[in-house]
Design a protein around this motif. Structure first.
Motif, short mmCIF file in Angstrom:
data_model
loop_
_atom_site.label_atom_id
_atom_site.label_comp_id
_atom_site.label_asym_id
_atom_site.label_seq_id
_atom_site.Cartn_x
_atom_site.Cartn_y
_atom_site.Cartn_z
N SER A 167 44.56 54.40 22.29
CA SER A 167 43.89 55.70 22.19
C SER A 167 42.71 55.84 23.16
O SER A 167 42.48 56.91 23.72
CB SER A 167 43.42 55.94 20.75
OG SER A 167 42.52 54.92 20.35
N ASP A 168 41.98 54.74 23.37
CA ASP A 168 40.84 54.81 24.30
C ASP A 168 41.32 55.06 25.73
O ASP A 168 40.70 55.82 26.48
CB ASP A 168 40.04 53.50 24.25
CG ASP A 168 39.24 53.38 22.96
OD1 ASP A 168 39.07 54.42 22.29
OD2 ASP A 168 38.82 52.26 22.62
N PHE A 169 42.43 54.42 26.12
CA PHE A 169 43.00 54.65 27.45
C PHE A 169 43.44 56.09 27.61
O PHE A 169 43.20 56.73 28.63
CB PHE A 169 44.20 53.72 27.69
CG PHE A 169 43.83 52.31 28.00
CD1 PHE A 169 42.72 52.01 28.78
CD2 PHE A 169 44.59 51.25 27.52
CE1 PHE A 169 42.38 50.70 29.07
CE2 PHE A 169 44.27 49.94 27.80
CZ PHE A 169 43.15 49.66 28.58
N VAL A 170 44.09 56.59 26.56
CA VAL A 170 44.59 57.97 26.60
C VAL A 170 43.44 58.95 26.81
O VAL A 170 43.51 59.86 27.64
CB VAL A 170 45.35 58.30 25.30
CG1 VAL A 170 45.69 59.79 25.25
CG2 VAL A 170 46.62 57.47 25.20
N LYS A 171 42.38 58.74 26.05
CA LYS A 171 41.22 59.63 26.17
C LYS A 171 40.60 59.54 27.57
O LYS A 171 40.21 60.57 28.15
CB LYS A 171 40.18 59.29 25.11
CG LYS A 171 40.63 59.61 23.69
CD LYS A 171 39.60 59.15 22.65
CE LYS A 171 40.07 59.42 21.24
NZ LYS A 171 39.11 58.91 20.22
N SER A 172 40.50 58.33 28.09
CA SER A 172 39.91 58.15 29.42
C SER A 172 40.74 58.85 30.50
O SER A 172 40.20 59.53 31.38
CB SER A 172 39.79 56.66 29.75
OG SER A 172 38.90 56.02 28.86
N ILE A 173 42.05 58.67 30.43
CA ILE A 173 42.93 59.26 31.45
C ILE A 173 42.92 60.78 31.35
O ILE A 173 42.80 61.48 32.36
CB ILE A 173 44.36 58.71 31.30
CG1 ILE A 173 44.38 57.20 31.60
CG2 ILE A 173 45.33 59.44 32.22
CD1 ILE A 173 45.69 56.52 31.27
N GLN A 197 39.02 50.56 37.94
CA GLN A 197 38.44 50.27 36.63
C GLN A 197 39.52 50.16 35.56
O GLN A 197 39.48 49.27 34.71
CB GLN A 197 37.44 51.37 36.25
CG GLN A 197 36.71 51.11 34.94
CD GLN A 197 35.95 49.80 34.94
OE1 GLN A 197 35.16 49.53 35.85
NE2 GLN A 197 36.19 48.95 33.95
N MET A 198 40.51 51.05 35.62
CA MET A 198 41.59 51.01 34.63
C MET A 198 42.39 49.71 34.74
O MET A 198 42.78 49.13 33.72
CB MET A 198 42.50 52.22 34.82
CG MET A 198 41.90 53.55 34.40
SD MET A 198 41.58 53.66 32.62
CE MET A 198 43.24 53.70 31.99
N GLU A 199 42.65 49.25 35.95
CA GLU A 199 43.42 48.02 36.12
C GLU A 199 42.64 46.81 35.59
O GLU A 199 43.23 45.86 35.07
CB GLU A 199 43.82 47.84 37.58
CG GLU A 199 44.88 48.86 38.02
CD GLU A 199 45.39 48.60 39.43
OE1 GLU A 199 45.21 47.48 39.93
OE2 GLU A 199 45.98 49.52 40.01
N ALA A 240 52.15 48.26 35.68
CA ALA A 240 51.30 49.20 34.91
C ALA A 240 50.41 50.00 35.85
O ALA A 240 50.22 51.21 35.66
CB ALA A 240 50.45 48.43 33.91
N GLY A 241 49.86 49.33 36.87
CA GLY A 241 49.04 50.04 37.85
C GLY A 241 49.85 51.08 38.61
O GLY A 241 49.36 52.19 38.88
N GLU A 242 51.10 50.76 38.96
CA GLU A 242 51.96 51.72 39.65
C GLU A 242 52.28 52.90 38.74
O GLU A 242 52.31 54.06 39.18
CB GLU A 242 53.27 51.05 40.09
CG GLU A 242 53.12 49.96 41.13
CD GLU A 242 52.81 50.51 42.52
OE1 GLU A 242 52.58 51.71 42.66
OE2 GLU A 242 52.80 49.72 43.47
N GLY A 243 52.51 52.60 37.46
CA GLY A 243 52.78 53.68 36.50
C GLY A 243 51.60 54.61 36.35
O GLY A 243 51.75 55.83 36.28
N LEU A 244 50.40 54.02 36.30
CA LEU A 244 49.18 54.83 36.20
C LEU A 244 49.03 55.72 37.42
O LEU A 244 48.74 56.92 37.29
CB LEU A 244 47.96 53.90 36.06
CG LEU A 244 46.60 54.59 36.08
CD1 LEU A 244 46.41 55.45 34.84
CD2 LEU A 244 45.48 53.55 36.20
N GLU A 245 49.21 55.14 38.62
CA GLU A 245 49.07 55.92 39.85
C GLU A 245 50.07 57.06 39.89
O GLU A 245 49.73 58.20 40.23
CB GLU A 245 49.25 55.01 41.07
CG GLU A 245 49.14 55.77 42.39
CD GLU A 245 49.48 54.89 43.59
OE1 GLU A 245 48.66 54.01 43.92
OE2 GLU A 245 50.55 55.09 44.20
#
Length: 445
Positions: free
Chosen positions: A23-29, A56-58, A78-83
């Motif tokens: 949930s914290d990641f979701v809110k940040s993104i 920072q996310m990675e 995961a980093g590629e998915g985020l990008e």
């Protein structure tokens, strides 16, 4: 890492984001995307903000229980998915966001359209053993795919695949002719020529987009080398002149004027032909605007006109050289031809439908095979049955509407199904384009 792996990485990334502990990641993104979108475009600031956010996310991924025990490859995925997720969301906000970039795109595109009309490999000092215009079409096709994607990595892969095709062709040519292995002096001129012939729209903005938003830690090694070469190509084409093409100034200007005439729909010999009033036609004069009442030619009109021109064209056979399967029979084809045929089919349909839409016509439909016709009839029958059922009362509650969403907080934020639909342009092509997949692992891993 292949495109299919990146698609899987994005899917796995979204699945992790649906976990309550994310949930914290979701809110940040979500917060980053919203705040970023509300700011006015500023490329330098925007690029720095995105790069810092990714970094920072990675770092946070590495220490979070969701990725506990994961390998470096999984963390990279995961980093590629985020990008891919973030940049797809921000694409319309950051791509060609400034009027100056749009202007430079148009200038570059127009210049390439003119120069490609008369340039020859000799103009770029490409030696005969390395000249292979037919095979260079493969490299052109790879580069022309760049606008089919939104993620910076996918756009970069288009450039890398183009460069890899050229590199392999040059290497094979050097072996066949007992020449020294090709270097930058042989590679760069061919890349310039291929880019001129491909003339991908918005090349300037695509390069800036990759430069600004591709994760800097991954723009290294071979990827960095080929990308730097493409930046050199853009600079060369932007400043192209008679000297750059080993031409006399007068000849260069004459060729440019002839190219403008061709692109304006005029024949290069109109200067010597009188019009109906008996006066010579000046091809250098500004074309007059058509009357408002003039009819825009339909798609069928253009097809008829093109067919008539082909019938009278003595060089018609040359026109079809780039379509090797046009006159082939079923027995001539092999399994290895399927991929090439499928890619050609996709490009043909895409161009034809775009042309139809641009002319205001409805998109033409292709004839169905007999088996497809039967399926279509069955579908129509089923549809009629569904309509009749719909008229009957149905007291059974819908499972979809009654189902509880245990991860409503995160799912509503990430809208997994909606995102995958929005990314269909990127992901479908990425999964179907095996060439794009096969060569990307060594380039971007």
């Amino acid at each position: 890492m292949e495109n299919a792996d990146v698609f899987t990485g994005l899917h796995e990334f979204l699945e992790r984001m649906r976990q309550p502990s994310a949930s914290d990641f979701v809110k940040s993104i979500k917060s980053f995307i919203v705040s970023f979108s509300n700011n006015s475009p500023d490329p330098e600031r925007d690029s720095a903000a995105v790069q810092n956010f990714f970094a920072q996310m990675e770092v946070d991924f590495r220490v979070h229980p969701l990725w506990a025990g994961c390998s470096e490859e999984e963390l990279d995925s995961a980093g590629e998915g985020l990008e891919k997720y973030v940049m797809t969301k921000l694409f319309t906000r950051v791509f060609a966001s400034l009027p100056d970039d749009v202007k430079l795109d148009n200038i570059l595109h127009e210049k390439m359209a003119l120069v490609q009309q008369f340039i020859r490999p000799e103009n770029l000092d490409i030696q005969p053993p390395f000249q292979n215009e037919t095979s260079w079409l493969l490299a052109q096709k790879e580069l022309q795919k760049i606008n089919m994607y939104k993620a910076p990595r996918d756009k970069l892969v288009c450039i890398l695949n183009c460069c890899k095709v050229i590199n392999n062709l040059l290497l094979n040519a050097s072996i066949a002719s007992n020449e020294n292995p090709p270097g930058a002096d042989e590679f760069l001129p061919v890349l310039i020529y291929v880019t001129l012939k491909a003339n991908p729209p918005q090349l300037h903005s695509n390069l800036l987009y990759i430069q600004r938003y591709r994760r800097q830690s991954r723009l290294v090694a071979e990827a960095a080398y080929f990308f730097t070469n493409m930046l050199s190509v853009e600079s060369f084409i932007s400043n192209i002149d008679a000297k750059a093409l080993s031409m006399d100034e007068t000849e260069f200007e004459k060729n440019m004027e002839s190219a403008r005439a061709i692109l304006s729909g005029l024949s290069t010999d109109l200067n010597s032909q009188p019009n109906q009033s008996g006066q010579p036609v000046n091809i250098n004069m500004e074309p007059t605007a058509p009357p408002k009442s003039s009819k825009v030619p339909s798609l069928s009109d253009l097809e008829d006109k093109g067919a008539a021109l082909l019938v009278n064209d003595k060089q018609a056979s040359q026109v079809f050289r780039q379509y090797p399967y046009l006159f082939a029979h079923v027995g001539d084809l092999t399994v290895n031809d399927v991929e090439d045929l499928l890619n050609n089919y996709k490009q043909l349909v895409f161009k034809y439908v775009c042309l139809s839409k641009g002319l205001g016509d409805s998109a033409p439909s292709l004839p169905l095979k007999s088996s497809e016709t039967q399926d279509h009839q069955h579908a129509e029958t089923a549809k009629q049955q569904d309509h009749s059922r719909a008229a009957e009362p149905n007291d059974e509650p819908s499972k979809d509407t009654d189902r509880k969403d245990d991860g409503s907080n995160t799912e509503s934020l990430f809208e997994v199904e909606s995102l995958e639909s929005k990314l269909s342009e990127d992901q479908t092509v990425a999964l179907q384009d095996s060439k794009h997949e096969e060569s990307s692992q060594s380039q971007l891993s």
